[in-house]
Design an enzyme around this catalytic site. Structure first.
Site, short mmCIF file in Angstrom:
data_model
loop_
_atom_site.label_atom_id
_atom_site.label_comp_id
_atom_site.label_asym_id
_atom_site.label_seq_id
_atom_site.Cartn_x
_atom_site.Cartn_y
_atom_site.Cartn_z
N SER A 169 41.50 45.65 35.21
CA SER A 169 41.64 44.52 36.14
C SER A 169 40.79 44.77 37.39
O SER A 169 39.58 44.96 37.27
CB SER A 169 43.12 44.31 36.47
N ASP A 276 43.82 35.79 28.52
CA ASP A 276 43.58 36.13 29.91
C ASP A 276 42.73 35.05 30.55
O ASP A 276 41.64 34.74 30.04
CB ASP A 276 42.86 37.48 29.96
N HIS A 306 46.77 39.03 30.50
CA HIS A 306 46.20 39.96 31.47
C HIS A 306 47.22 41.04 31.83
O HIS A 306 48.35 40.75 32.19
CB HIS A 306 45.77 39.21 32.74
#
Length: 335
Positions: A169, A276, A306
């Site tokens: 991320s 995501d 995600h």
């Protein structure tokens, strides 16, 4: 910030993130949202497959790292058996979380055991108290620290000439940007030699909504309204918007430093899933690097969401097997 739920769309990202923006520009965070875990530096009985310890990097900035060492490394005394080094940057939108949280501790432990590798998980400064590029600065400083450190787990068991930068991320964004900088510091960082970048669901954005962001506008994990707040709190002040290169890696054809990465022969893995909202950004980055004829591989799967691997160690393990293949293939290509 956990798994999916059938709740109504997120309308208040501050409440969702459990943060309060104070008048002085700082954040009040809920540090109890995800439990922290102590490192495990010693285990005389040998029940812990991966040992860990915390070490300071820059006390004035309160930056530090958690090092993970597979127990099996203790059984080898040969320098030829030293393990690859993975420098890991955690996620959290640049504004949340820390390297000692259980989700990152468990994931890095599994990574260290699966590859196997010595893993250095960097705890960098957070925004908005320390806006970008502070996290990138800390990421590069960690590399310089590793280069000169006399920490016994690094000097005794890590092959500094076989290093990979990895992040999830926002950590994937950091790994990418630290990599861009490090590509211009090759001689300065020796004997540390970076072989590749591992970008897991890297956090990028842009001024216009992508198709996947529009499709997943009401995503229960990371809807665009939440990403917007993270970028607003982390990007530099003074009129910088989401077309800045820190956010949009493809702006103006991408960083010129990508050519340096190409010339160095680094391998790059971009990992993600179509559940995501950021997947289109990740595919854009992949295509950018493919267009520059870099050694880049995309690993995208159907479904998911995600941060899924942070909360499901079995899925993290599957991803770490892909990472292992990349690291092993990099070594084979040199033989």
């Amino acid at each position: 910030m956990s798994g999916r739920s059938p709740l109504a769309p997120i309308t208040d990202p501050f409440e969702y993130l459990q943060i309060v923006l104070n008048p002085d520009g700082t954040l009040t965070r809920n540090f109890n949202s995800i439990p922290c875990v102590r490192p495990k530096p010693n285990d005389p009985q040998g029940h812990t497959p991966v040992l860990s310890k915390d070490v300071p990097i820059n006390p004035s900035n309160k930056t530090w790292a958690r090092i993970f060492l597979p127990r099996e490394a203790l059984d080898s005394s040969s320098s030829a058996d030293k393990l690859p080094l993975v420098v890991y940057y955690h996620g959290g939108g640049f504004i949340l979380l820390s390297a000692d949280m259980v989700i990152f501790h468990d994931s890095c432990s599994d990574l260290a055991k699966t590859v196997p590798a010595v893993v250095v998980s960097v705890n960098y400064r957070l925004a908005p108290e320390h806006r970008l590029p502070a996290a990138y600065d800390d990421g590069v400083e960690a590399l310089r620290w590793i280069k000169t450190s006399q920490e016994e787990w690094l000097t005794g068991y890590a092959d500094l000439s076989n290093c990979f930068l990895m992040g999830s991320s926002a950590g994937g964004n950091i790994a990418y940007n630290v990599g861009l900088r490090a590509a211009g510091l090759v001689h300065e960082l020796e004997p540390l030699k970076i072989k590749g970048l591992i970008l897991h669901q890297p956090f990028f954005g842009g001024g216009q909504r992508s198709a996947s962001e529009l499709r997943l506008m009401n995503d229960p994990v990371l809807p665009p309204v939440v990403s917007d707040v993270m970028w607003d709190l982390s990007l530099p002040l003074n009129g910088v918007d989401r077309e800045h290169e820190y956010c949009n890696a493809t702006v103006d054809g991408g960083s010129k430093d990508l050519e340096k990465i190409k010339s160095l022969g680094w391998k790059v893995l971009v990992n993600g899933c179509d559940g995501d909202p950021l997947i289109d950004r990740q595919i854009e980055l992949l295509k950018l690097m493919e267009g520059k004829e870099m050694h880049v591989v995309g690993n995208f799967r159907v479904g998911g969401f995600h941060g899924e691997e942070d909360f499901d160690l079995s899925k993290a393990h599957v991803m770490h097997m892909v990472v292992k293949d990349l690291i092993m293939s990099s070594n084979r290509s040199l033989n």
